[in-house]
Design a protein around this motif. Sequence first.
Motif, PDB file in Angstrom:
ATOM      1  N   UNK A 184      14.257 -16.367   4.281  1.00  0.00           N
ATOM      2  CA  UNK A 184      15.531 -16.912   4.726  1.00  0.00           C
ATOM      3  C   UNK A 184      15.250 -18.080   5.669  1.00  0.00           C
ATOM      4  N   UNK A 185      16.294 -18.770   6.083  1.00  0.00           N
ATOM      5  CA  UNK A 185      16.121 -19.898   7.001  1.00  0.00           C
ATOM      6  C   UNK A 185      15.490 -19.475   8.320  1.00  0.00           C
ATOM      7  N   UNK A 186      15.724 -18.233   8.740  1.00  0.00           N
ATOM      8  CA  UNK A 186      15.132 -17.764   9.994  1.00  0.00           C
ATOM      9  C   UNK A 186      13.822 -17.008   9.776  1.00  0.00           C
ATOM     10  N   UNK A 187      13.238 -17.125   8.576  1.00  0.00           N
ATOM     11  CA  UNK A 187      11.906 -16.570   8.325  1.00  0.00           C
ATOM     12  C   UNK A 187      11.857 -15.111   7.902  1.00  0.00           C
ATOM     13  N   UNK A 188      12.988 -14.523   7.625  1.00  0.00           N
ATOM     14  CA  UNK A 188      13.005 -13.114   7.206  1.00  0.00           C
ATOM     15  C   UNK A 188      12.714 -13.008   5.714  1.00  0.00           C
ATOM     16  N   UNK A 189      12.079 -11.908   5.287  1.00  0.00           N
ATOM     17  CA  UNK A 189      11.749 -11.760   3.862  1.00  0.00           C
ATOM     18  C   UNK A 189      12.995 -11.567   3.008  1.00  0.00           C
ATOM     19  N   UNK A 190      12.902 -12.024   1.777  1.00  0.00           N
ATOM     20  CA  UNK A 190      13.967 -11.827   0.791  1.00  0.00           C
ATOM     21  C   UNK A 190      13.435 -10.915  -0.304  1.00  0.00           C
ATOM     22  N   UNK A 191      14.287 -10.049  -0.789  1.00  0.00           N
ATOM     23  CA  UNK A 191      13.927  -9.138  -1.872  1.00  0.00           C
ATOM     24  C   UNK A 191      14.892  -9.328  -3.023  1.00  0.00           C
ATOM     25  N   UNK A 192      14.432  -8.984  -4.192  1.00  0.00           N
ATOM     26  CA  UNK A 192      15.240  -9.070  -5.393  1.00  0.00           C
ATOM     27  C   UNK A 192      15.287  -7.703  -6.048  1.00  0.00           C
TER      28      UNK A 192
ATOM     29  N   UNK B  26      12.291  -0.699  -2.082  1.00  0.00           N
ATOM     30  CA  UNK B  26      12.924   0.376  -2.838  1.00  0.00           C
ATOM     31  C   UNK B  26      12.544   0.200  -4.294  1.00  0.00           C
ATOM     32  N   UNK B  27      12.731   1.237  -5.047  1.00  0.00           N
ATOM     33  CA  UNK B  27      12.437   1.180  -6.477  1.00  0.00           C
ATOM     34  C   UNK B  27      13.139  -0.012  -7.097  1.00  0.00           C
ATOM     35  N   UNK B  28      12.401  -0.839  -7.815  1.00  0.00           N
ATOM     36  CA  UNK B  28      12.987  -1.986  -8.473  1.00  0.00           C
ATOM     37  C   UNK B  28      13.138  -3.218  -7.610  1.00  0.00           C
ATOM     38  N   UNK B  29      12.695  -3.171  -6.353  1.00  0.00           N
ATOM     39  CA  UNK B  29      12.809  -4.347  -5.502  1.00  0.00           C
ATOM     40  C   UNK B  29      11.521  -5.164  -5.557  1.00  0.00           C
ATOM     41  N   UNK B  30      11.681  -6.452  -5.351  1.00  0.00           N
ATOM     42  CA  UNK B  30      10.537  -7.358  -5.401  1.00  0.00           C
ATOM     43  C   UNK B  30      10.603  -8.302  -4.210  1.00  0.00           C
TER      44      UNK B  30
END
Length: 113
Positions: free
Chosen positions: A24-32, A14-18
């Motif tokens: 995560x511990x289970x391998x899923x992506x994290x966004x900021x 989304x706009x502004x996400x990085x």
Amino acid sequence: MAEQATQWPERATAEGSRLLPWTTQDGRPCYLSTDGRGYLANLADNIEAVQLGMGEELLEYAREAMAPGTQTRSATEYRWLARRLTEALSDALRVADSRGQRIPDPGEATEDA
């Protein structure tokens, strides 16, 4: 704008996400959710720099290990090298994906100007 780390279920952006350089511990992506400034954004920049630097060092080691005339290594050492190269490539692709997602669309840049 305050920063907020988020776990999104898919490759959604989304706009502004990085996309962050960790999962995560289970391998899923994290966004900021960020405007590009702040503690977490700076931390992510630093981790990306470390990951890319380590990848460069590992690549140099691999080139030396595979150079003609060098001592043959054991299968265990080659497996170790293959695993580390796989990790480094994965990190580099994540960094490229994250940075690519943050490149402004040429159409949007023209409209903003």
